[in-house]
Motif scaffolding. Structure first.
Motif, PDB file in Angstrom:
ATOM      1  N   CYS A  38       0.912  -1.282   0.279  1.00  0.00           N
ATOM      2  CA  CYS A  38      -0.184  -0.158  -0.040  1.00  0.00           C
ATOM      3  C   CYS A  38       1.114   1.207  -0.171  1.00  0.00           C
ATOM      4  CB  CYS A  38      -1.062  -0.256   1.174  1.00  0.00           C
ATOM      5  SG  CYS A  38      -1.917   1.645   1.433  1.00  0.00           S
ATOM      6  N   PRO A  39       0.707   2.046  -0.957  1.00  0.00           N
ATOM      7  CA  PRO A  39       1.712   3.233  -0.952  1.00  0.00           C
ATOM      8  C   PRO A  39       1.429   4.497  -0.064  1.00  0.00           C
ATOM      9  CG  PRO A  39      -0.100   3.508  -2.688  1.00  0.00           C
ATOM     10  CD  PRO A  39      -0.133   2.492  -1.823  1.00  0.00           C
ATOM     11  N   GLN A  40       0.009   4.026   0.968  1.00  0.00           N
ATOM     12  CA  GLN A  40      -0.083   4.896   1.840  1.00  0.00           C
ATOM     13  C   GLN A  40       0.560   4.501   3.574  1.00  0.00           C
ATOM     14  OE1 GLN A  40      -4.324   5.918   2.583  1.00  0.00           O
ATOM     15  NE2 GLN A  40      -4.096   7.496   3.955  1.00  0.00           N
ATOM     16  N   THR A  41       0.472   3.227   3.873  1.00  0.00           N
ATOM     17  CA  THR A  41       0.599   2.470   4.768  1.00  0.00           C
ATOM     18  C   THR A  41       1.784   1.295   4.572  1.00  0.00           C
ATOM     19  OG1 THR A  41      -0.496   0.460   4.737  1.00  0.00           O
ATOM     20  CG2 THR A  41      -2.348   1.676   5.824  1.00  0.00           C
ATOM     21  N   ARG A  42       2.561   1.566   3.963  1.00  0.00           N
ATOM     22  CA  ARG A  42       3.123   0.488   2.980  1.00  0.00           C
ATOM     23  C   ARG A  42       3.300  -0.714   3.969  1.00  0.00           C
ATOM     24  NH1 ARG A  42       5.287   3.298  -0.892  1.00  0.00           N
ATOM     25  NH2 ARG A  42       6.174   5.050  -0.264  1.00  0.00           N
ATOM     26  N   GLY A  43       2.030  -1.457   3.782  1.00  0.00           N
ATOM     27  CA  GLY A  43       1.340  -2.935   4.809  1.00  0.00           C
ATOM     28  C   GLY A  43       0.908  -3.393   3.770  1.00  0.00           C
ATOM     29  N   PRO A  44       0.724  -4.932   3.904  1.00  0.00           N
ATOM     30  CA  PRO A  44       0.305  -5.557   2.791  1.00  0.00           C
ATOM     31  C   PRO A  44      -0.906  -5.508   2.055  1.00  0.00           C
ATOM     32  CG  PRO A  44      -0.125  -6.541   4.597  1.00  0.00           C
ATOM     33  CD  PRO A  44       0.851  -5.407   5.014  1.00  0.00           C
ATOM     34  N   GLU A  78     -12.709 -11.288  -7.458  1.00  0.00           N
ATOM     35  CA  GLU A  78     -14.298 -10.791  -8.079  1.00  0.00           C
ATOM     36  C   GLU A  78     -14.237  -9.284  -8.297  1.00  0.00           C
ATOM     37  OE1 GLU A  78     -18.712 -10.139  -6.029  1.00  0.00           O
ATOM     38  OE2 GLU A  78     -17.467 -12.017  -5.385  1.00  0.00           O
ATOM     39  N   ARG A  79     -13.572  -8.042  -7.693  1.00  0.00           N
ATOM     40  CA  ARG A  79     -13.288  -6.583  -7.823  1.00  0.00           C
ATOM     41  C   ARG A  79     -12.881  -6.138  -8.530  1.00  0.00           C
ATOM     42  NH1 ARG A  79     -17.107  -3.086  -3.905  1.00  0.00           N
ATOM     43  NH2 ARG A  79     -18.638  -4.505  -2.963  1.00  0.00           N
ATOM     44  N   GLN A  80     -11.732  -6.699  -9.069  1.00  0.00           N
ATOM     45  CA  GLN A  80     -10.556  -6.356  -9.771  1.00  0.00           C
ATOM     46  C   GLN A  80      -9.516  -5.551  -8.843  1.00  0.00           C
ATOM     47  OE1 GLN A  80      -8.957  -8.554 -12.347  1.00  0.00           O
ATOM     48  NE2 GLN A  80     -10.380 -10.241 -11.412  1.00  0.00           N
ATOM     49  N   GLU A  81      -9.674  -5.776  -7.621  1.00  0.00           N
ATOM     50  CA  GLU A  81      -8.316  -5.052  -6.750  1.00  0.00           C
ATOM     51  C   GLU A  81      -8.025  -5.535  -5.784  1.00  0.00           C
ATOM     52  OE1 GLU A  81     -12.361  -1.678  -6.057  1.00  0.00           O
ATOM     53  OE2 GLU A  81     -12.373  -3.589  -4.440  1.00  0.00           O
ATOM     54  N   LEU A  82      -7.155  -4.750  -5.536  1.00  0.00           N
ATOM     55  CA  LEU A  82      -5.735  -4.859  -4.519  1.00  0.00           C
ATOM     56  C   LEU A  82      -6.369  -4.270  -2.598  1.00  0.00           C
ATOM     57  CD1 LEU A  82      -2.515  -4.350  -6.217  1.00  0.00           C
ATOM     58  CD2 LEU A  82      -3.426  -6.088  -5.436  1.00  0.00           C
ATOM     59  N   VAL A  83      -6.399  -4.811  -2.303  1.00  0.00           N
ATOM     60  CA  VAL A  83      -7.433  -4.262  -0.748  1.00  0.00           C
ATOM     61  C   VAL A  83      -6.395  -3.910   0.430  1.00  0.00           C
ATOM     62  CG1 VAL A  83      -8.856  -4.751   0.941  1.00  0.00           C
ATOM     63  CG2 VAL A  83      -9.200  -5.397  -1.557  1.00  0.00           C
ATOM     64  N   SER A  84      -6.102  -2.565   0.979  1.00  0.00           N
ATOM     65  CA  SER A  84      -5.395  -2.301   2.007  1.00  0.00           C
ATOM     66  C   SER A  84      -6.596  -2.317   2.863  1.00  0.00           C
ATOM     67  CB  SER A  84      -4.568  -1.329   2.068  1.00  0.00           C
ATOM     68  OG  SER A  84      -4.167  -0.607   3.024  1.00  0.00           O
ATOM     69  N   LYS A  85      -5.920  -3.321   4.009  1.00  0.00           N
ATOM     70  CA  LYS A  85      -7.446  -3.154   5.288  1.00  0.00           C
ATOM     71  C   LYS A  85      -7.141  -2.217   6.522  1.00  0.00           C
ATOM     72  CE  LYS A  85      -8.862  -7.968   4.613  1.00  0.00           C
ATOM     73  NZ  LYS A  85      -8.838  -9.088   5.152  1.00  0.00           N
ATOM     74  N   ALA A  88      -5.956   0.660   5.183  1.00  0.00           N
ATOM     75  CA  ALA A  88      -6.068   1.743   5.089  1.00  0.00           C
ATOM     76  C   ALA A  88      -7.281   2.032   4.552  1.00  0.00           C
ATOM     77  CB  ALA A  88      -5.082   2.721   3.494  1.00  0.00           C
ATOM     78  N   GLY A  89      -7.981   0.731   4.362  1.00  0.00           N
ATOM     79  CA  GLY A  89      -9.466   1.174   4.384  1.00  0.00           C
ATOM     80  C   GLY A  89      -9.624   1.210   2.945  1.00  0.00           C
ATOM     81  N   LEU A  90      -8.306   0.714   1.887  1.00  0.00           N
ATOM     82  CA  LEU A  90      -8.673   1.489   0.453  1.00  0.00           C
ATOM     83  C   LEU A  90      -9.084   0.722  -0.221  1.00  0.00           C
ATOM     84  CD1 LEU A  90      -6.157   4.502   0.574  1.00  0.00           C
ATOM     85  CD2 LEU A  90      -8.771   4.546   0.517  1.00  0.00           C
ATOM     86  N   ALA A  91      -9.428   0.515  -1.456  1.00  0.00           N
ATOM     87  CA  ALA A  91      -9.086  -0.662  -2.600  1.00  0.00           C
ATOM     88  C   ALA A  91      -7.819   0.149  -3.929  1.00  0.00           C
ATOM     89  CB  ALA A  91     -10.243  -1.078  -3.114  1.00  0.00           C
ATOM     90  N   TYR A  92      -7.249  -0.382  -4.877  1.00  0.00           N
ATOM     91  CA  TYR A  92      -7.002   0.069  -5.319  1.00  0.00           C
ATOM     92  C   TYR A  92      -7.178  -0.897  -6.701  1.00  0.00           C
ATOM     93  CZ  TYR A  92      -4.018   2.482  -2.098  1.00  0.00           C
ATOM     94  OH  TYR A  92      -3.846   3.427  -0.602  1.00  0.00           O
TER      95      TYR A  92
END
Length: 59
Positions: free
Chosen positions: A16-22, A28-35, A37-41
């Motif tokens: 994650c560019p915001q938290t540097r976390g996994p 299904e949504r074709q996204e990368l999720v950062s739990k 940060a609460g964001l989905a890229y």
């Protein structure tokens, strides 16, 4: 089911560019999720869009 157009190893190396976390992959949504940060890229045309401004806020 169709084969993904992205390289799975490349996705596993991204953080994650915001938290540097996994990130976790949401096929299904074709996204990368950062739990943390609460964001989905989104992934568009096989390219991960790793910009906080383009990310969707998780509910």
């Amino acid at each position: 089911m169709t084969e993904p157009t992205h390289d799975r190893r490349m996705l596993e190396a991204l953080v994650c560019p915001q938290t540097r976390g996994p990130l976790t992959w949401d096929a299904e949504r074709q996204e990368l999720v950062s739990k943390s940060a609460g964001l989905a890229y989104p992934i568009r045309g096989g390219i991960p869009i790793m910009l906080v401004d383009e990310a969707r806020k998780l509910d």
